[in-house]
Structure formats: C-alpha cells, structure tokens
Scaffold this active site. Structure first.
Site, PDB file in Angstrom:
ATOM      1  N   ASP A 221     -13.519   0.638  -5.370  1.00  0.00           N
ATOM      2  CA  ASP A 221     -13.011   0.192  -3.923  1.00  0.00           C
ATOM      3  C   ASP A 221     -13.606  -1.282  -3.703  1.00  0.00           C
ATOM      4  OD1 ASP A 221     -11.088  -0.026  -1.804  1.00  0.00           O
ATOM      5  OD2 ASP A 221     -12.605   0.899  -0.646  1.00  0.00           O
TER       6      ASP A 221
ATOM      7  N   CYS B 273      -2.810   5.626   6.670  1.00  0.00           N
ATOM      8  CA  CYS B 273      -1.383   5.988   6.635  1.00  0.00           C
ATOM      9  C   CYS B 273      -1.228   6.387   5.270  1.00  0.00           C
ATOM     10  CB  CYS B 273      -0.645   4.845   7.313  1.00  0.00           C
ATOM     11  SG  CYS B 273       1.054   5.584   7.418  1.00  0.00           S
TER      12      CYS B 273
ATOM     13  N   CYS C  33       4.084   5.881   3.190  1.00  0.00           N
ATOM     14  CA  CYS C  33       4.842   5.100   1.901  1.00  0.00           C
ATOM     15  C   CYS C  33       4.563   6.224   0.757  1.00  0.00           C
ATOM     16  CB  CYS C  33       4.523   3.895   1.811  1.00  0.00           C
ATOM     17  SG  CYS C  33       2.878   3.399   1.175  1.00  0.00           S
TER      18      CYS C  33
ATOM     19  N   CYS D   9       7.438   9.038  -1.206  1.00  0.00           N
ATOM     20  CA  CYS D   9       7.498   8.691  -2.707  1.00  0.00           C
ATOM     21  C   CYS D   9       8.078   9.882  -3.742  1.00  0.00           C
ATOM     22  CB  CYS D   9       6.429   8.038  -3.281  1.00  0.00           C
ATOM     23  SG  CYS D   9       6.566   7.276  -5.114  1.00  0.00           S
TER      24      CYS D   9
HETATM   25  C1  B12 Z   1      -7.283  -4.710   0.654  1.00  0.00           C
HETATM   26  C2  B12 Z   1      -6.953  -3.267   0.498  1.00  0.00           C
HETATM   27  C3  B12 Z   1      -5.977  -2.588   1.352  1.00  0.00           C
HETATM   28  C4  B12 Z   1      -5.282  -3.428   2.358  1.00  0.00           C
HETATM   29  C5  B12 Z   1      -4.310  -4.168   1.631  1.00  0.00           C
HETATM   30  C6  B12 Z   1      -3.357  -3.277   0.752  1.00  0.00           C
HETATM   31  C7  B12 Z   1      -2.511  -3.948  -0.252  1.00  0.00           C
HETATM   32  N1  B12 Z   1      -1.224  -3.362  -0.550  1.00  0.00           N
HETATM   33  O1  B12 Z   1      -2.758  -5.173  -0.528  1.00  0.00           O
HETATM   34  C8  B12 Z   1      -4.926  -2.441   3.403  1.00  0.00           C
HETATM   35  C9  B12 Z   1      -6.059  -2.066   4.381  1.00  0.00           C
HETATM   36  C10 B12 Z   1      -3.587  -2.405   3.994  1.00  0.00           C
HETATM   37  C11 B12 Z   1      -4.850  -1.082   2.276  1.00  0.00           C
HETATM   38  C12 B12 Z   1      -4.316   0.156   2.594  1.00  0.00           C
HETATM   39  C13 B12 Z   1      -4.360   1.147   1.518  1.00  0.00           C
HETATM   40  N2  B12 Z   1      -5.101   1.375   0.646  1.00  0.00           N
HETATM   41 CO1  B12 Z   1      -6.233  -0.100  -0.102  1.00  0.00          CO
HETATM   42  N3  B12 Z   1      -7.376  -1.374  -1.068  1.00  0.00           N
HETATM   43  C14 B12 Z   1      -7.582  -2.636  -0.656  1.00  0.00           C
HETATM   44  C15 B12 Z   1      -8.512  -3.154  -1.786  1.00  0.00           C
HETATM   45  C16 B12 Z   1      -9.832  -3.319  -1.221  1.00  0.00           C
HETATM   46  C17 B12 Z   1      -7.864  -4.568  -2.338  1.00  0.00           C
HETATM   47  C18 B12 Z   1      -6.549  -4.649  -2.687  1.00  0.00           C
HETATM   48  C19 B12 Z   1      -5.883  -6.108  -2.661  1.00  0.00           C
HETATM   49  O2  B12 Z   1      -6.559  -6.791  -3.215  1.00  0.00           O
HETATM   50  N4  B12 Z   1      -4.766  -6.634  -2.197  1.00  0.00           N
HETATM   51  C20 B12 Z   1      -4.202  -7.743  -2.305  1.00  0.00           C
HETATM   52  C21 B12 Z   1      -2.951  -7.499  -3.185  1.00  0.00           C
HETATM   53  C22 B12 Z   1      -2.107  -8.583  -3.583  1.00  0.00           C
HETATM   54  O3  B12 Z   1      -3.415  -6.967  -4.515  1.00  0.00           O
HETATM   55  P1  B12 Z   1      -3.226  -5.272  -5.183  1.00  0.00           P
HETATM   56  O4  B12 Z   1      -2.595  -4.561  -4.168  1.00  0.00           O
HETATM   57  O5  B12 Z   1      -4.321  -4.919  -5.752  1.00  0.00           O
HETATM   58  O6  B12 Z   1      -1.946  -5.859  -6.136  1.00  0.00           O
HETATM   59  C23 B12 Z   1      -2.144  -6.314  -7.421  1.00  0.00           C
HETATM   60  C24 B12 Z   1      -1.476  -5.841  -8.546  1.00  0.00           C
HETATM   61  O7  B12 Z   1      -0.460  -4.612  -7.975  1.00  0.00           O
HETATM   62  C25 B12 Z   1      -0.305  -6.791  -8.975  1.00  0.00           C
HETATM   63  N5  B12 Z   1       1.029  -6.996  -8.325  1.00  0.00           N
HETATM   64  C26 B12 Z   1       1.208  -7.396  -6.809  1.00  0.00           C
HETATM   65  N6  B12 Z   1       2.479  -7.551  -6.994  1.00  0.00           N
HETATM   66  C27 B12 Z   1       3.119  -7.320  -8.089  1.00  0.00           C
HETATM   67  C28 B12 Z   1       4.533  -7.231  -8.447  1.00  0.00           C
HETATM   68  C29 B12 Z   1       4.773  -6.885  -9.760  1.00  0.00           C
HETATM   69  C30 B12 Z   1       6.280  -6.878  -9.827  1.00  0.00           C
HETATM   70  C31 B12 Z   1       3.830  -6.753 -10.761  1.00  0.00           C
HETATM   71  C32 B12 Z   1       4.204  -6.281 -11.988  1.00  0.00           C
HETATM   72  C33 B12 Z   1       2.438  -6.558 -10.205  1.00  0.00           C
HETATM   73  C34 B12 Z   1       1.983  -7.018  -9.031  1.00  0.00           C
HETATM   74  O8  B12 Z   1      -1.111  -8.089  -8.358  1.00  0.00           O
HETATM   75  C35 B12 Z   1      -1.969  -7.667  -7.467  1.00  0.00           C
HETATM   76  C36 B12 Z   1      -3.254  -8.871  -7.515  1.00  0.00           C
HETATM   77  O9  B12 Z   1      -3.588  -8.446  -8.869  1.00  0.00           O
HETATM   78  C37 B12 Z   1      -8.169  -2.168  -2.896  1.00  0.00           C
HETATM   79  C38 B12 Z   1      -9.542  -1.989  -3.708  1.00  0.00           C
HETATM   80  C39 B12 Z   1      -9.725  -3.074  -4.872  1.00  0.00           C
HETATM   81  N7  B12 Z   1     -11.081  -3.546  -4.730  1.00  0.00           N
HETATM   82  O10 B12 Z   1      -8.602  -3.423  -5.390  1.00  0.00           O
HETATM   83  C40 B12 Z   1      -7.822  -0.891  -2.055  1.00  0.00           C
HETATM   84  C41 B12 Z   1      -6.931   0.205  -2.847  1.00  0.00           C
HETATM   85  C42 B12 Z   1      -5.686  -0.671  -3.503  1.00  0.00           C
HETATM   86  N8  B12 Z   1      -6.572   0.826  -1.623  1.00  0.00           N
HETATM   87  C43 B12 Z   1      -6.273   2.224  -1.898  1.00  0.00           C
HETATM   88  C44 B12 Z   1      -5.577   3.260  -0.985  1.00  0.00           C
HETATM   89  C45 B12 Z   1      -5.513   4.594  -1.446  1.00  0.00           C
HETATM   90  C46 B12 Z   1      -5.130   2.609   0.051  1.00  0.00           C
HETATM   91  C47 B12 Z   1      -4.396   3.461   1.132  1.00  0.00           C
HETATM   92  C48 B12 Z   1      -3.351   4.621   0.376  1.00  0.00           C
HETATM   93  C49 B12 Z   1      -5.148   3.988   1.967  1.00  0.00           C
HETATM   94  C50 B12 Z   1      -4.734   4.980   3.389  1.00  0.00           C
HETATM   95  N9  B12 Z   1      -4.238   6.024   3.330  1.00  0.00           N
HETATM   96  O11 B12 Z   1      -4.416   4.471   4.272  1.00  0.00           O
HETATM   97  C51 B12 Z   1      -3.382   2.535   1.819  1.00  0.00           C
HETATM   98  C52 B12 Z   1      -2.019   2.268   1.169  1.00  0.00           C
HETATM   99  C53 B12 Z   1      -1.441   0.934   1.593  1.00  0.00           C
HETATM  100  C54 B12 Z   1      -0.505   0.281   0.605  1.00  0.00           C
HETATM  101  N10 B12 Z   1       0.846   0.699   0.600  1.00  0.00           N
HETATM  102  O12 B12 Z   1      -1.015  -0.534  -0.164  1.00  0.00           O
HETATM  103  C55 B12 Z   1      -6.577   2.417  -3.645  1.00  0.00           C
HETATM  104  C56 B12 Z   1      -4.973   2.238  -4.173  1.00  0.00           C
HETATM  105  C57 B12 Z   1      -5.068   3.495  -5.466  1.00  0.00           C
HETATM  106  C58 B12 Z   1      -3.722   3.308  -6.195  1.00  0.00           C
HETATM  107  N11 B12 Z   1      -3.268   4.546  -6.551  1.00  0.00           N
HETATM  108  O13 B12 Z   1      -3.001   2.374  -5.971  1.00  0.00           O
HETATM  109  C59 B12 Z   1      -7.303   1.214  -3.869  1.00  0.00           C
HETATM  110  C60 B12 Z   1      -7.302   1.028  -5.287  1.00  0.00           C
HETATM  111  C61 B12 Z   1      -8.822   1.592  -3.521  1.00  0.00           C
HETATM  112  C62 B12 Z   1      -9.236   2.346  -4.590  1.00  0.00           C
HETATM  113  N12 B12 Z   1     -10.481   2.185  -5.117  1.00  0.00           N
HETATM  114  O14 B12 Z   1      -8.869   3.722  -4.687  1.00  0.00           O
HETATM  115  N13 B12 Z   1      -5.902  -1.150   1.267  1.00  0.00           N
END
Ligand code: B12
Length: 351
Positions: free
Chosen positions: A137, A246, A249, A253
């Site tokens: 994480d 929270c 979402c 699902c």
């Molecule tokens: C910052 C963060 C948050 C933030 C922002 C969340 C977000 N959606 O970005 C907040 C505080 C809101 C949050 C909330 C939660 N989080 Co969080 N969070 C993180 C963290 C530290 C970084 C995520 C990040 O960089 N976000 C920026 C976005 C742009 O990046 P991303 O979500 O990783 O998306 C990537 C890909 O999905 C892809 N992508 C994006 N869009 C698209 C579109 C298409 C079409 C495609 C193909 C790909 C693609 O590109 C992105 C960049 O590479 C990660 C751990 C980590 N080091 O990665 C945990 C992580 C994502 N979180 C996690 C969890 C469990 C949660 C919560 C469920 C916790 C809770 N119960 O409250 C919620 C879920 C909310 C949600 N729907 O996302 C888990 C998710 C596991 C999983 N099965 O996905 C992680 C991986 C932590 C872990 N080690 O387990 N989180």
C-alpha cells in the site's frame, strides 16, 4: 533463468502465507502512468501531497527507479472478505460504520511480515541471498496498474481491481526481486463491468466522476481518513453513518455478491458488531486513553482520536435524533477545535 521458480514462489505464497493470487512479471514502465499523471493534474488527490512529492512520481512510472538492480515484480493479492454487515445495521443511523478492512489489526504490518518471510523462503529455494524490496500500500508503486498487468483482475468503474473469482475485497502487495523469473500471468481479469453503473449511481457523494476515475476530494474514504481538516459542509449530510473509510462502491458491485472470496477470509478481522458498527454514543465518550486502548494496532490509529470523533460528530448530526444531543454537547465542549466545530454543525442539524 529458472523455469520452475515462479511456480514455486506462487505455491509458497499461497500455501504457506495465505495469498489468494500471485502474478510474476519482468519489469516494464507503467502502462497507465498517463492516467495517474492526468489524475494529479486534475487535483483529484486533494491534500494527499505525498502522491507527487519529489522522486516518487518517477518511481511510480518505473519500478526500476526504486531499485535499479530489479528484474522481476511479484504482485500478490490477499483476500480480506470476512462478512457483510447486515442491511439493518448498515442503515441504523445510531451506529457508525467502519470499512471492512478495518475490523481488526492493521493489514500493513501483517502482510509486510508475510512478504519478508516469503523473501526468506525464496532465498532458501534459490540457495543464495537475493536483493529484494517488499511493499504493501504505502510504497511509491501503482499497485492497481501492476495487478492489472499480472492478470489479477480488471479495473472496475469504481477503480477497484476486480478479480473474477475473488471480487474486489483483497489487498495488493508486491515484492521486487533482482532475480529473473518466468512470467506468471493469472487469468482473472475476465468479465469487466459491461453496462453496469451501480457503483457510479450509488456513491452518495458522486465521487466516481467518470467510469474508472475517483475524485478523492469527494470520496468518503478520503474524507474520513486522509483529509485532516474540516469536511465541507455540503458533503457532511451525504456521508450518513460512514465514520471510517467506505465500501459502498464495493457493497453494490455484483462481482462481490457472486465471487468466491468468501472462502479466503483474513483471520485477523472480526465480523463483530463492535468492530463493524459500534454505537456512535459509545464512541463519542472516548478520551485519548480510551481511544488508544480500543484502537491501538488497528488501521483506525491513522486518523487519531481527532479524526474519528470529527467523523462521529457528523454521523451523530446525520442521525438527527434527540438522543444524539448529550454526546454532541460533550463533543462541542472538546478542547480540540475541529471536533467541537463539527459537533456544533451536527447540533444545528437536530434543532
Ligand atoms: C491514494 C489511494 C486511495 C485514495 C484514492 C483512490 C483512487 N481511486 O485513486 C482514497 C483515499 C480515496 C482511497 C480509497 C480506497 N482505497 Co485506496 N489506495 C490509494 C493508493 C495509496 C494509491 C492509489 C492511486 O495512486 N490512485 C490514483 C489513481 C489514478 O490510480 P489507481 O487507482 O491506482 O489506478 C491505476 C489503474 O487502475 C489505471 N487506470 C486508471 N483508470 C483507468 C481506466 C482504464 C479504462 C484502465 C484500463 C486503467 C485505468 O491507471 C491508474 C494509474 O496506473 C493505493 C495503493 C497504491 N500504492 O497503489 C491504495 C489502494 C488502491 N486502495 C485500496 C483500498 C482497499 C481502498 C478502499 C476500498 C478503502 C476503504 N474501504 O475505504 C477505498 C476505495 C475507494 C475507490 N473506489 O478507489 C486498495 C485497492 C485494492 C483493489 N482491489 O483494488 C489499494 C491497492 C491498497 C492495497 N494495497 O490494497 N485509496
């Protein structure tokens, strides 16, 4: 190159350490780094300034920038499905709902320990010291991008990695290795969201601003945990009784209602109502000492007493019942200004 090493790592990770899924790949620049850069550009990260601090962006762009000797990345999923909170409890406004992952000890430490032991086992298997790093994480890694590449799941419209067998209630973690391993890609990214928009439609704060993209500033998870300041008044009523993280979402699902994740529960999390959804009036009584006694070693420590009671004050206001008033009077007199301000707002909702 050792052909069977990847299979051996997968077997040990699953059988000895309880991981549900393992993907192993050579390093490559992050395919979806552009999505991340756009997300930051649009300020969707809110106050999480650490997300674009010096050097960390480059590391997210390419794991090589974390460990130049790295050759392989092992991505692991660990299921934390425990149980669902009964509908009647979720909708009981006198109780505060904690996110599923927070119903017990902090996963960061538990999984990190498992990863370090797994590295030891890999060293035993290859019969030499290995240069390795483990992350859960908090590292400068785009974990979801890696998991998608390793076939551990698809990116859902709620931005969760959804696995066709496990659903989305699993943690991600990684081991970076200086060893070369055979690629091991899983086949659990099938399915996709298709026409379903349940998460987008149900999110109370409309934080899923477009499919796959979360504006963290509106996300209840961010607001209740990462945001350390005052919560915007317009959003407070929408948070209802969610006081730590929270799962809405994920709760709605369809992949989580049919997935088999139910068989891989994390034994450190408890489906006990006191952990899932305690009475708000009990939480309002917690002084610093009582808070520590109750939450030491759990993820709740991240928000400290101030963050939790700020959130509890909002939920008491959203309850809207006279029974909340004694608790709110107590919180309005708290020496912490943030708690007191939210409690005064909450009292105005009831009068
Ligand atoms: C910052 C963060 C948050 C933030 C922002 C969340 C977000 N959606 O970005 C907040 C505080 C809101 C949050 C909330 C939660 N989080 Co969080 N969070 C993180 C963290 C530290 C970084 C995520 C990040 O960089 N976000 C920026 C976005 C742009 O990046 P991303 O979500 O990783 O998306 C990537 C890909 O999905 C892809 N992508 C994006 N869009 C698209 C579109 C298409 C079409 C495609 C193909 C790909 C693609 O590109 C992105 C960049 O590479 C990660 C751990 C980590 N080091 O990665 C945990 C992580 C994502 N979180 C996690 C969890 C469990 C949660 C919560 C469920 C916790 C809770 N119960 O409250 C919620 C879920 C909310 C949600 N729907 O996302 C888990 C998710 C596991 C999983 N099965 O996905 C992680 C991986 C932590 C872990 N080690 O387990 N989180």
């Amino acid at each position: 190159m050792t052909d069977s090493l990847s299979k051996k790592i997968e077997q040990i990770a699953k059988e000895e350490f309880g991981f549900a899924q393992v993907g192993i790949l050579p390093l490559e620049p992050t395919e979806t780094f552009g999505e991340y850069a756009n997300w930051l550009e649009r300020d969707y990260h809110g106050e999480m300034d650490w997300m674009h601090s010096e050097g960390r962006k480059e590391k997210r762009e390419n794991v090589k920038n974390i460990m130049p000797s790295a050759k392989t990345i092992v991505t692991l999923a660990y299921s934390y499905y425990t149980a669902d909170i009964p509908e009647a409890v979720l909708n009981d406004p006198s109780r505060g709902i904690f996110a599923k992952y927070a119903w017990g000890r902090d996963y960061h430490k538990i999984l990190k320990k498992k990863l370090l032991l797994l590295i030891n086992r890999i060293e035993e298997v290859v019969g030499q010291d290995v240069d390795a790093k483990a992350y859960v994480d908090t590292g400068p890694i785009l974990e979801r991008a890696l998991a998608k590449r390793a076939g551990l799941g698809f990116v859902g419209k709620n931005s969760m990695i959804i696995n066709s067998a496990l659903g989305s209630y699993f943690f991600l973690s990684e081991i970076i290795l200086d060893l070369e391993c055979e690629p091991l890609v899983q086949n659990n990214a099938r399915g996709g969201c298709r026409a379903c928009t349940k998460c987008i439609d149900t999110c109370p704060t409309k934080a899923i601003v477009e499919p796959f993209v979360i504006d963290a500033r509106k996300c209840i998870s961010y607001l209740t945990i990462e945001n350390r300041s005052s919560i915007p008044e317009a959003i407070r009523p929408l948070m209802k009784n969610r006081i730590y993280g929270c799962d809405i979402c994920q709760e709605v699902c369809p992949w989580n209602s049919t997935a088999k994740s139910k068989s891989h529960s994390s034994d450190w999390l408890e489906a006990d109502i006191e952990k899932q959804a305690p009475l708000l009036t009990d939480l309002a009584l917690l002084d610093e000492q009582a808070f520590l006694e109750r939450f030491q070693g759990t993820p709740i420590m991240r928000v400290k007493r101030v963050g939790l009671l700020r959130n509890v004050a909002i939920a008491l206001g959203n309850w809207g019942d006279d029974k909340a008033i004694p608790s709110l009077e107590l919180l309005a007199a708290d020496e912490n200004g943030l708690i007191a301000e939210h409690a005064r707002w909450a009292m105005d909702q009831i009068h």
